[in-house]
Design an enzyme around this catalytic site. Structure first.
Site, PDB file in Angstrom:
ATOM      1  N   VAL A 109      -5.494   3.153   4.426  1.00  0.00           N
ATOM      2  CA  VAL A 109      -6.730   3.266   3.661  1.00  0.00           C
ATOM      3  C   VAL A 109      -6.961   4.741   3.367  1.00  0.00           C
ATOM      4  O   VAL A 109      -6.844   5.584   4.262  1.00  0.00           O
ATOM      5  CB  VAL A 109      -7.934   2.684   4.428  1.00  0.00           C
ATOM      6  N   CYS A 110      -7.253   5.055   2.115  1.00  0.00           N
ATOM      7  CA  CYS A 110      -7.626   6.417   1.732  1.00  0.00           C
ATOM      8  C   CYS A 110      -6.521   7.412   2.125  1.00  0.00           C
ATOM      9  O   CYS A 110      -5.346   7.188   1.880  1.00  0.00           O
ATOM     10  CB  CYS A 110      -8.968   6.759   2.374  1.00  0.00           C
TER      11      CYS A 110
END
Length: 328
Positions: A109-110
């Protein structure tokens, strides 16, 4: 169906929403009737098993020590993002390098994608990350095929997502893959989020992706385009609204917004068409006209170019149900 394992890696400076967003999605499976024992066994680990402090100041207490964890078959390994300051926790990247290949699915994520890239786990793969560090990822890790626009990218068993809420989108996609679309929709409703964003949807809306023009006439034109997608939005017509020559208008618009007028118009029209497909029962021909496309085929070409699928397929996945109820 037995429980699926999800192993979440924690570290100091981790983004709390990158952790809790996907975890809430996975944990929600077991809360629905008849789903007990069929969801996900979620475990969090950190270097040394020590509590970590997130970038927002919250403290998270892991379930165990990173060094004692070994993701194997049937495990989804989730690597959330955090504030990147130019270096990585050596124990974390080394652990990922040794154990990352053993997981059934590897998910970031990210800026967690940078951790995977640093560990060599994205070499030869397509990947994305937060828009702010996409250029950096491409520069520092040339073996990774960085795609800066999509909210998430799947390449085999590896899935990488953009910033924060994109992790929720990706987690919902994984639940749909594991348990079916109906349950994923139920979870989206329960969490009051939208299960409407395909992975190749852009990280930004047209208005956010483009810079806001500095001069009033150009800002007013941007607003006009957004509010009137079905109107004549040719360069000549827009230039007349800005009281500029077409040539001067086109140069000034691109200089101040970062995109050409034509590209900006296309983004706005596709977004408007997407919302109509999601929220209404209007026919494709009617939607085409409402969004400024002369024919349904013109809309189809724009959809395939932008979203990778035709309008009919998009509506099937993200539109109202057959009884006329809006999607989640």
């Amino acid at each position: 169906m037995s429980l699926r394992n999800v192993l979440v890696v924690l570290y100091d400076g981790v983004q709390s929403l990158d952790v809790t967003g996907p975890v809430e999605v996975f944990a929600a499976v077991a809360r629905f009737p008849g789903r007990a024992g069929t969801g996900y066994a979620i475990r969090t680990v950190s270097p040394g098993g020590a509590p970590v402090r997130t970038d927002s100041g919250l403290s998270l207490v892991p379930d165990g020590d990173l060094e004692s964890a070994s993701p194997g078959p049937g495990t989804t390994l989730l690597v959330p993002g955090g504030q990147y300051r130019g270096d990585f926790e050596p124990r974390l990247t080394e652990w990922l390098r040794v154990h990352g290949a053993g997981a059934e699915r590897l998910v970031s994520v990210c800026t967690g994608g940078l951790l995977l890239a640093e560990a060599g786990l994205l070499d030869g793969l397509r990947a994305t990350t937060h828009w702010y560090v996409c250029e950096q990822m491409a520069r520092d890790y040339p073996k990774v095929a960085v795609e800066p626009d999509p909210i998430y990218v799947r390449d085999g068993r590896v899935a990488t997502s953009a910033g924060v809420t994109a992790g929720i989108d990706l987690a919902l996609a994984l639940v749909e893959e594991d348990h079916g679309r109906e349950l994923a929709l139920d979870i989206a409703r329960h969490l009051v989020v939208f299960l409407r964003r395909p992975g190749n949807q852009a990280q930004f809306s047209a208005q956010l992706a483009a810079q806001t023009a500095q001069r009033d006439p150009l800002r007013e034109v941007q607003q006009w385009i957004t509010e009137h997608p079905g109107s004549d939005l040719s360069v000549e017509a827009l230039a007349a609204r800005a009281r500029l020559s077409p040539r001067h208008f086109a140069r000034a618009f691109q200089a101040e917004t970062g995109v050409t007028p034509g590209r900006y118009v296309e983004r706005v029209r596709v977004e408007h068409a997407r919302r109509l497909l999601e929220d209404t029962g209007d026919g494709v021909a009617q939607i085409s006209r409402a969004c400024g496309y002369r024919t349904p085929e013109a809309l189809r070409r724009a959809f395939v170019k932008t979203l990778g699928q035709p309008p009919a397929e998009y509506r099937r996945r993200f539109g109202p149900d057959p009884h006329g109820n809006p999607g989640p």
